[in-house]
Design an enzyme around this catalytic site. Structure first.
Site, mmCIF file in Angstrom:
data_model
loop_
_atom_site.group_PDB
_atom_site.id
_atom_site.type_symbol
_atom_site.label_atom_id
_atom_site.label_comp_id
_atom_site.label_asym_id
_atom_site.label_seq_id
_atom_site.Cartn_x
_atom_site.Cartn_y
_atom_site.Cartn_z
ATOM 1 C CG ASP A 1 23.653 6.509 -16.683
ATOM 2 O OD1 ASP A 1 24.245 7.105 -17.608
ATOM 3 O OD2 ASP A 1 22.414 6.397 -16.637
ATOM 4 N N GLY A 2 25.828 8.805 -15.878
ATOM 5 C CA GLY A 2 25.726 10.199 -15.450
ATOM 6 C C GLY A 2 26.903 11.083 -15.831
ATOM 7 C CG HIS B 1 32.334 10.242 -21.544
ATOM 8 N ND1 HIS B 1 31.347 9.524 -20.916
ATOM 9 C CD2 HIS B 1 31.772 10.745 -22.672
ATOM 10 C CE1 HIS B 1 30.237 9.586 -21.650
ATOM 11 N NE2 HIS B 1 30.461 10.329 -22.708
ATOM 12 C CB SER C 1 25.332 -0.332 -23.914
ATOM 13 O OG SER C 1 24.836 0.784 -24.633
ATOM 14 C CD GLU D 1 21.339 -1.446 -26.486
ATOM 15 O OE1 GLU D 1 22.221 -1.478 -25.612
ATOM 16 O OE2 GLU D 1 20.778 -2.467 -26.924
ATOM 17 C CD1 TRP E 1 27.991 -0.498 -30.711
ATOM 18 C CD2 TRP E 1 29.659 0.849 -31.334
ATOM 19 N NE1 TRP E 1 29.180 -1.136 -30.440
ATOM 20 C CE2 TRP E 1 30.216 -0.341 -30.819
ATOM 21 C CE3 TRP E 1 30.535 1.857 -31.795
ATOM 22 C CZ2 TRP E 1 31.603 -0.563 -30.744
ATOM 23 C CZ3 TRP E 1 31.905 1.635 -31.721
ATOM 24 C CH2 TRP E 1 32.417 0.442 -31.208
ATOM 25 C CG LEU F 1 39.183 -6.912 -8.515
ATOM 26 C CD1 LEU F 1 37.823 -7.330 -7.965
ATOM 27 C CD2 LEU F 1 39.361 -5.403 -8.329
ATOM 28 N NE ARG G 1 17.307 4.144 -18.816
ATOM 29 C CZ ARG G 1 16.924 5.426 -18.621
ATOM 30 N NH1 ARG G 1 15.794 5.700 -18.011
ATOM 31 N NH2 ARG G 1 17.675 6.427 -19.037
ATOM 32 C CD GLU H 1 19.357 -8.227 -2.390
ATOM 33 O OE1 GLU H 1 18.605 -7.237 -2.313
ATOM 34 O OE2 GLU H 1 18.954 -9.399 -2.253
HETATM 35 C C1 IPE Z 1 24.042 2.402 -19.828
HETATM 36 O O1 IPE Z 1 23.948 3.790 -19.781
HETATM 37 C C2 IPE Z 1 25.300 2.007 -20.524
HETATM 38 C C3 IPE Z 1 26.534 2.290 -19.786
HETATM 39 C C4 IPE Z 1 26.632 2.809 -18.584
HETATM 40 C C5 IPE Z 1 27.743 1.954 -20.472
HETATM 41 P P1 IPE Z 1 23.123 4.626 -20.855
HETATM 42 O O2 IPE Z 1 23.220 6.036 -20.439
HETATM 43 O O3 IPE Z 1 23.572 4.293 -22.212
HETATM 44 O O4 IPE Z 1 21.660 4.047 -20.638
HETATM 45 P P2 IPE Z 1 20.238 4.609 -21.056
HETATM 46 O O5 IPE Z 1 20.239 4.734 -22.545
HETATM 47 O O6 IPE Z 1 20.039 5.917 -20.386
HETATM 48 O O7 IPE Z 1 19.273 3.587 -20.562
HETATM 49 C C1 IPE Z 2 27.667 6.882 -18.796
HETATM 50 O O1 IPE Z 2 27.359 8.220 -18.779
HETATM 51 C C2 IPE Z 2 28.794 6.545 -19.739
HETATM 52 C C3 IPE Z 2 28.362 5.818 -20.948
HETATM 53 C C4 IPE Z 2 27.173 5.405 -21.207
HETATM 54 C C5 IPE Z 2 29.396 5.540 -21.934
HETATM 55 P P1 IPE Z 2 26.405 8.868 -19.885
HETATM 56 O O2 IPE Z 2 27.243 9.311 -21.014
HETATM 57 O O3 IPE Z 2 25.290 7.961 -20.212
HETATM 58 O O4 IPE Z 2 25.876 10.133 -19.084
HETATM 59 P P2 IPE Z 2 24.395 10.719 -19.084
HETATM 60 O O5 IPE Z 2 23.475 9.579 -18.747
HETATM 61 O O6 IPE Z 2 24.135 11.252 -20.449
HETATM 62 O O7 IPE Z 2 24.422 11.767 -18.024
HETATM 63 MG MG MG Z 3 23.466 7.669 -19.430
#
Ligand code: IPE
Ligand code: IPE
Ligand code: MG
Length: 260
Positions: free
Chosen positions: A35-36, A52, A80, A82, A84, A146, A209, A222
């Site tokens: 994430d991020g 990305h 995920s 979600e 979409w 792996l 989360r 963990e």
């Molecule tokens: C979770 O990240 C899904 C992936 C890393 C692929 P999101 O950025 O979509 O999660 P939320 O919506 O902040 O919980």
């Molecule tokens: C995770 O990074 C990648 C995917 C969920 C596909 P985000 O795109 O959720 O990045 P933030 O959370 O908006 O920074």
């Molecule tokens: Mg995110």
């Protein structure tokens, strides 16, 4: 000069984590919520897509590091159910990035004896992505070092719903009676039926989360949360997470005395 000193300190830190990892007590299965990416891009004054793109480098580093270390299973949350709901341009870019990464990384997978696997509603992915995925999965299926699993169009609730439907159908068709539905039977119907439970779950970017990821499989994992944004996640951050994991006592409901 101050900059040089900072770099020396930084490297010493990495060396410390590598040296202190106990290679006999590695997590067998690491799962990562990557994430991020969007926030990373925003911080650089770029659009989300660039985050990305940059994140794919962290995927490569992480996969290679896990293979080098001898981790047996690595599961990456890439998209995920979600996700979409994001803007079409972002979704399309993520799907294209998946296709180009698969094309580019097949050699890395082969060279490092890594097999690829995918979990999620794969049939919802664009046909180009499905085709590329199945080709890479087929080509790497005998690799042993792996097992890399990409969670794509994955949602844990969807997985559990599908599992309940399949089991209900078997009960209806008298394959088995309800009292024979056990934890093992449920596990057999999950996408992850042939993988061990997650030992270490890492989430980057500071969010704490689970976001619908592997709810059944992380029952005793963990959890490790880091502020590092996914595109900044490097080898040393993975070492740090594993080092932190190894300092914990996994009791699985027992007492500390029973464990030691
Ligand atoms: C979770 O990240 C899904 C992936 C890393 C692929 P999101 O950025 O979509 O999660 P939320 O919506 O902040 O919980
Ligand atoms: C995770 O990074 C990648 C995917 C969920 C596909 P985000 O795109 O959720 O990045 P933030 O959370 O908006 O920074
Ligand atoms: Mg995110």
């Amino acid at each position: 000069m101050a900059g040089d000193l900072a770099i020396v300190g930084f490297n010493t830190n990495i060396m410390n984590f590598i040296d202190q990892i106990d290679h006999n007590r590695l997590p067998e299965h690491i799962a990562i919520i990557m994430d991020g990416n969007g926030r990373w891009a925003k911080k650089q004054g770029l659009i989300r897509i660039n985050g990305h793109k940059k994140g794919t480098q962290s995927v490569r580093d992480t996969v290679e590091t896990c293979a080098e270390l001898g981790i047996k299973y690595l599961t990456l949350y890439a998209f995920s159910t979600e996700n979409w709901k994001r803007p079409k341009l972002e979704v399309d870019t993520l799907m294209n990035l998946l296709v180009s990464s698969l094309k580019k990384e097949i050699k890395t997978l082969q060279d490092n004896d890594i097999s690829l696997n995918a979990i999620g509603s794969i049939s919802n992915l664009p046909s180009k992505a499905q085709k590329e995925l199945s080709e890479v999965i087929e080509k790497t299926k005998n690799n042993k070092r792996l097992r890399l699993t990409l969670a794509l169009s994955y949602g844990s609730r969807e997985e559990l719903t599908k599992t309940v439907q399949e089991i209900a159908l078997k009960v209806k068709n008298n394959v088995f009676s309800p009292h024979l539905i056990s934890e093992a039977v449920i596990k057999e119907h999950l996408y992850t039926h042939d993988m061990p439970d997650v030992d270490l779950l890492i989430r980057t970017s500071g969010e704490q989360r689970i976001s619908n990821f592997l709810l059944w499989q992380i029952a005793y994992a963990e959890l490790y949360f880091t502020e590092v944004l996914w595109p900044d996640f490097k080898k040393e951050h993975l070492y740090e997470a594993i080092f932190n994991y190894q300092k914990r006592e996994r009791r699985f409901g027992k007492t500390s005395e029973q464990i030691s």
